[in-house]
Write a protein that holds these residues in place. Sequence first.
Motif, short mmCIF file in Angstrom:
data_model
loop_
_atom_site.label_atom_id
_atom_site.label_comp_id
_atom_site.label_asym_id
_atom_site.label_seq_id
_atom_site.Cartn_x
_atom_site.Cartn_y
_atom_site.Cartn_z
N GLU A 235 0.81 -1.22 0.00
CA GLU A 235 0.00 0.00 0.00
C GLU A 235 0.85 1.28 0.00
O GLU A 235 0.34 2.36 -0.24
N PHE A 236 2.15 1.14 0.27
CA PHE A 236 3.04 2.31 0.31
C PHE A 236 3.86 2.47 -0.95
O PHE A 236 4.51 3.49 -1.14
N ILE A 237 3.86 1.48 -1.81
CA ILE A 237 4.66 1.49 -3.03
C ILE A 237 3.92 2.25 -4.12
O ILE A 237 2.76 1.98 -4.42
N GLU A 238 4.59 3.23 -4.69
CA GLU A 238 3.98 4.02 -5.76
C GLU A 238 4.29 3.41 -7.13
O GLU A 238 3.48 3.49 -8.05
N ASP A 239 5.47 2.80 -7.26
CA ASP A 239 5.88 2.22 -8.53
C ASP A 239 6.56 0.89 -8.23
O ASP A 239 7.32 0.77 -7.25
N GLU A 240 6.33 -0.11 -9.04
CA GLU A 240 6.87 -1.44 -8.77
C GLU A 240 8.41 -1.48 -8.78
O GLU A 240 9.00 -2.40 -8.23
N GLU B 101 10.23 0.31 -7.02
CA GLU B 101 10.70 0.61 -5.66
C GLU B 101 11.06 -0.64 -4.89
O GLU B 101 12.00 -0.62 -4.08
#
Length: 94
Positions: free
Chosen positions: A39-44, A46
Amino acid sequence: MAAPANDEITLVIDRAVAVVLFEFLSRTVDDADGEALAEFIEDESEVPALWALLAGLESVLTEPLAEDYERRVLAAREAVMKRFGGAFSGKGDD
């Protein structure tokens, strides 16, 4: 000073900070391919970046292989709190 040919950087951090980061990344990124952070990842990208950071820490730290690893993590957490304080009021004061 010129950047290394392979575009790597050198990061200098306190050993206690490195141990705390290693433990955190081991729990959240290494287990279940980072699902704990979904839920905190904006782009895979990361998650693999965090895997690379974890691998870098693993390559320089001896603590993860120590028999008393858990004690060392607790001591590192204490040192980090003493040096930098806590992020959340009242949390970590136990």
